[in-house]
Design an enzyme around this catalytic site. Sequence first.
Site, PDB file in Angstrom:
ATOM      1  N   ILE A 477       0.824  -1.213   0.000  1.00  0.00           N
ATOM      2  CA  ILE A 477       0.000   0.000   0.000  1.00  0.00           C
ATOM      3  C   ILE A 477       0.859   1.265   0.000  1.00  0.00           C
ATOM      4  O   ILE A 477       0.359   2.359   0.140  1.00  0.00           O
ATOM      5  CB  ILE A 477      -1.001   0.006   1.173  1.00  0.00           C
ATOM      6  CG1 ILE A 477      -0.282  -0.026   2.533  1.00  0.00           C
ATOM      7  CG2 ILE A 477      -1.953  -1.166   1.052  1.00  0.00           C
ATOM      8  CD1 ILE A 477      -1.234   0.084   3.725  1.00  0.00           C
ATOM      9  N   ILE A 637      16.522  -1.871  10.509  1.00  0.00           N
ATOM     10  CA  ILE A 637      15.868  -1.200   9.385  1.00  0.00           C
ATOM     11  C   ILE A 637      16.422  -1.781   8.084  1.00  0.00           C
ATOM     12  O   ILE A 637      17.627  -1.749   7.836  1.00  0.00           O
ATOM     13  CB  ILE A 637      16.106   0.326   9.449  1.00  0.00           C
ATOM     14  CG1 ILE A 637      15.554   0.890  10.764  1.00  0.00           C
ATOM     15  CG2 ILE A 637      15.490   1.017   8.243  1.00  0.00           C
ATOM     16  CD1 ILE A 637      14.078   0.629  11.015  1.00  0.00           C
ATOM     17  N   ASN A 639      15.592  -0.840   4.947  1.00  0.00           N
ATOM     18  CA  ASN A 639      15.865   0.206   3.961  1.00  0.00           C
ATOM     19  C   ASN A 639      15.634   1.577   4.594  1.00  0.00           C
ATOM     20  O   ASN A 639      14.492   1.960   4.878  1.00  0.00           O
ATOM     21  CB  ASN A 639      14.945   0.009   2.746  1.00  0.00           C
ATOM     22  CG  ASN A 639      15.270   0.953   1.606  1.00  0.00           C
ATOM     23  OD1 ASN A 639      15.552   2.136   1.818  1.00  0.00           O
ATOM     24  ND2 ASN A 639      15.226   0.440   0.391  1.00  0.00           N
ATOM     25  N   LYS A 709      11.390  -4.938  13.431  1.00  0.00           N
ATOM     26  CA  LYS A 709      10.042  -4.727  13.956  1.00  0.00           C
ATOM     27  C   LYS A 709       9.311  -3.806  12.974  1.00  0.00           C
ATOM     28  O   LYS A 709       9.871  -3.399  11.963  1.00  0.00           O
ATOM     29  CB  LYS A 709      10.117  -4.112  15.349  1.00  0.00           C
ATOM     30  CG  LYS A 709      10.926  -4.962  16.338  1.00  0.00           C
ATOM     31  CD  LYS A 709      10.793  -4.516  17.786  1.00  0.00           C
ATOM     32  CE  LYS A 709      11.661  -3.352  18.143  1.00  0.00           C
ATOM     33  NZ  LYS A 709      11.673  -3.047  19.586  1.00  0.00           N
ATOM     34  N   VAL A 711       7.248  -0.396  11.458  1.00  0.00           N
ATOM     35  CA  VAL A 711       7.489   1.044  11.537  1.00  0.00           C
ATOM     36  C   VAL A 711       6.266   1.878  11.122  1.00  0.00           C
ATOM     37  O   VAL A 711       6.178   3.055  11.440  1.00  0.00           O
ATOM     38  CB  VAL A 711       8.752   1.408  10.715  1.00  0.00           C
ATOM     39  CG1 VAL A 711       8.500   1.325   9.224  1.00  0.00           C
ATOM     40  CG2 VAL A 711       9.289   2.764  11.082  1.00  0.00           C
ATOM     41  N   GLU A 713       2.859   2.025  11.915  1.00  0.00           N
ATOM     42  CA  GLU A 713       1.926   2.630  12.878  1.00  0.00           C
ATOM     43  C   GLU A 713       2.644   3.599  13.825  1.00  0.00           C
ATOM     44  O   GLU A 713       2.151   4.684  14.114  1.00  0.00           O
ATOM     45  CB  GLU A 713       1.188   1.568  13.706  1.00  0.00           C
ATOM     46  CG  GLU A 713       0.806   0.289  12.983  1.00  0.00           C
ATOM     47  CD  GLU A 713      -0.276   0.433  11.942  1.00  0.00           C
ATOM     48  OE1 GLU A 713      -1.115   1.327  12.065  1.00  0.00           O
ATOM     49  OE2 GLU A 713      -0.265  -0.369  10.982  1.00  0.00           O
TER      50      GLU A 713
HETATM   51 MO1  MOS Z   1      -3.153  -0.311   8.935  1.00  0.00          MO
HETATM   52  S1  MOS Z   1      -4.578   0.750  10.029  1.00  0.00           S
HETATM   53  O1  MOS Z   1      -3.076  -1.815   9.737  1.00  0.00           O
HETATM   54  O2  MOS Z   1      -3.551  -0.364   7.336  1.00  0.00           O
END
Ligand code: MOS
Length: 746
Positions: A477, A637, A639, A709, A711, A713
Amino acid sequence: MKKQDFFNLEAVEAMDRVDGRLKVTGAARYSAEFPIPKLTYGVLATSTIASGKIQSLDTKKAERAPGVLAVISHFNAPKIPGYSEGSNPAKGATTKGQPLRIFSDDIIMFYGQPIALVVADTLERAQFAAGQISAQYQKADFQTDFDGNVSHADYPAQAKNRNSTGDYVRGEVDAYKKAPVKIEAEYVIPTEVHNPMELQSIIAVWDAADKVTVYDKTQSLKGAQGTIAQAFKIPAENVQVVATYVGGAFGNALRTWPHEIAAVMAAQKVGRPVKLVVNREQMFTMVGYRPYTWQKVSLGATADGKLVGISHEVIGQTSAYEEFTEGTVNVSKFLYACPNVNTSYKILPLNVSTPTWMRGPGEASGAFALDCAMDELAYQLNLDPIELRLRNHADIDPERNLPWSSKYLKECYQEAAQRIGWFKRNPKPRSMQSEDGMLVGYGMGTGSFSAGRSAATASIQMSADGTYTIQCATTDIGPGTATAMVQIASDVLQVPADKIKFQLGNSSFPKAPSQGGSSTVSTVGSAVTAVCVSLKQKLAALAAGQGESAAVKPADLVFENGKISSKDQSINISYTDVLKKHSLPSLDATEESRAGAERQKYSFYSFSVHFVEVHVHPATGQVRVKRVVSCADAGKIINQKTAGSQVIGGAIGGIGMALMEEAIMDNRFGRYVNNNFADYHVPVHADIPHIDAVFIDKKDPYINPMGSKGVGEISLIGMAAAVANAVFHATGKRVRDLPITPDKLI
Ligand code: MOS
C-alpha cells in the site's frame, strides 16, 4: 551453511524503490486501470436520508438513458447466496453484527448508503443515469450526534456475550484518586477519513459461471478472495484477486466492503466486466473512517513523579448495524510502569456507516489522550516531560509481565531530544517567542505498537541465467514492500538485488496475511528468508554431491557473491554453474514461516518518540509546525529510505490529525458537509517542515531472522500528542479536542 549472520545490509540499505520509476511515470497499473475488453462502468446512487425505508425507487428514466445496461437495486438485485447465512437472514441488511448487505432490503441506516447501481457502457453515461434515479422514503428518527448521545454508549455485545465487559483491571481500580498529585482530563477525536489519493476501485470479470477475477484495491488479497467466495458460494480458488499496486489505503482496504460485492454481482447480472470506482464523496461513507472518540484519562502520581494509578475510559463511535472496536485503551496498559491500571471501552452506535482501522488505529487515538495527560501531569509536577517518562519507564511489559524482546525507547528520547534542542527550551508555557513575534513551543509524544509476526509462504524460482523470481500474496500500500523483500533476498542469497524480482498483489501466489498492523516486513520477510535459505540448501546439496569432494557436507559450504565454496576450495562454483552441471533449467523452493514459542516468552513492541516545534500566531491562533524529529526503535531497518518515508508520512498524518482533519457532520440531516478535498483538510506541502526521521536501527534478537520490527503505525502514534503538547507550551492553552484549529486558541 556458514554465513548465518545475514541482514547487515549496509550495501543496500537506502536502495531506491524497485517500482519507483514505474510509479512516477504512470506505468504502474492500479486496480481501475486494467484494460479489460467489453468493460462496463458502475456508478452507485446513494440514500439522502440517514434512517428509514425506501418506499419506492423511480428508475425508469435511468433505465431509458443512453448506454444503460442495468439499474440494480433491492427490487431486482440477484440474491447473493452467502447473504442467506447469519443469525437473522430474513432481516437482510439489518442483521445486527453483520456487514451491510448491499441491495438486500429496503432499510436505510445511514446517509450515503448505496440504494442502486447503474451499469452503462461509459462512465459518463452511468453517472448521468445515476442522477436520474429518484427515491421516496419513509423517514425514521436517527442519531448522528456523538456528543448528544454519549449516555447511550454501552459495552460491545461481543464482550458481554463472553460474560464480561472487557474492562481491564491491574491492581486497584481508580487508584489515581488517592494519589497526592492527580489530573483528570477528557479528550475528543472527531471522525477522520483515510482519504488516500487512490479512490477505492474494483473491476469484476466473471471468467466462467463459477469463476471470477477482481482487480481490486485491497490490503488483503486472501480476505477479498474469502469474502467474495463466501458471498457467491464458489470455491475460494475460483476467485482471483489482483492488486498489483495500491495508491495508499491507511487501513481502509483491510476489509472487503459492500461496493466490491455490488460490482461482482453486477458483472454477473450484465454478463460483462464491471468497473466500480467509489467517488471522493462516497469515500466518506463507504470504506470506513477513524471513529469519533471520547476519552477520559486520569493519572495519579507521587510528588516525585511515580505513577500510582492510570484510568483510561473510552467511548468510540460505531454504526447502527455493526460493532467496531479497536485498541484505544491498549497503550495505557503497558507503555508506562504503573501498579494500578484500569481501562474501559464502550461503543456508541449511530446512524453512520461502520468505522474501521485508520493508521495507528485505536492506539493512535489512545496515545493522543495518554501522552497529552502525561504532559499535563509533568507540568503539574513541575517536571520535564521526558524526565516524567523516564521515571515511569517500563523495564518489562507490565501488562503481560514479560521481558521486552527489545526496547530502545530511552535511546529514542535521548537522540530525538538532542536533535531538536529540547533542553535549550524554557519549559514555562508561553515564554518563548520567535524573531517574527510568533509564540514558540516544543512538545513531545511517545508511540508504541505491537510488533507482529504471523504466517506467510513464499516461493522462489531460480532460472539458469541467474535471475530469481519470488512470489507472495502480500500487497504494497506504499511502504515499498517489494523493495525490502528484494533486499532481504539479496542478502540471504548473496546475489545482487537487480537479479531478483519480487512479485506480489495476486491471490494465486503463496499465501500471506493482509498488509496491516505494521507486520509485513516481519511476516513476509521471514518467509522470503526461509525460501532463500531453502534454495541455498538445494544448491548446496547439488554442489556437494559433485563427485570430487563428496566428503564436504552441504552444511559446511559458504555462500558469497553468487558462489558456493568449501574451505579447502575443492568446491568453488557459481549458483548458475550448479544448475548447468545438473542440466537444470531452473530450481524452485516454497517455504512457510511463522512465529514460534518466542511469542510466549517475550513481549514484542516497536517504539517511537516524536518531538515537534510549533510557532503560533498570537493574534490569529494559526499553528505552523516548524520542525519535527521522529526517532523510532523498529529493530533492524531494512531500507533507511523507504522506512524513512514511512516515518515522514506518519508524521504528516499526525500533523493532519492534530491540526486539520475532521469530517463534520450536519446533524440535521446526518450528512457530512465537508466530504471533499477542498473542505476536508489534510496537510499540503506548505504545511510540512523538514522531518528528521531517525532510527535506532538495532536488531531485535527474537522477532524474526532479520531482527526487524514494524514502523508504519509508530510513525503516527504519539505524533498528535507531540503537536498538542507543543501548542500548550507555546500558548499555555490546553486544547483537548482535535483538531486544534485557530478558533480554539484565541
Ligand atoms: Mo493499517 S490501520 O493496519 O492499514
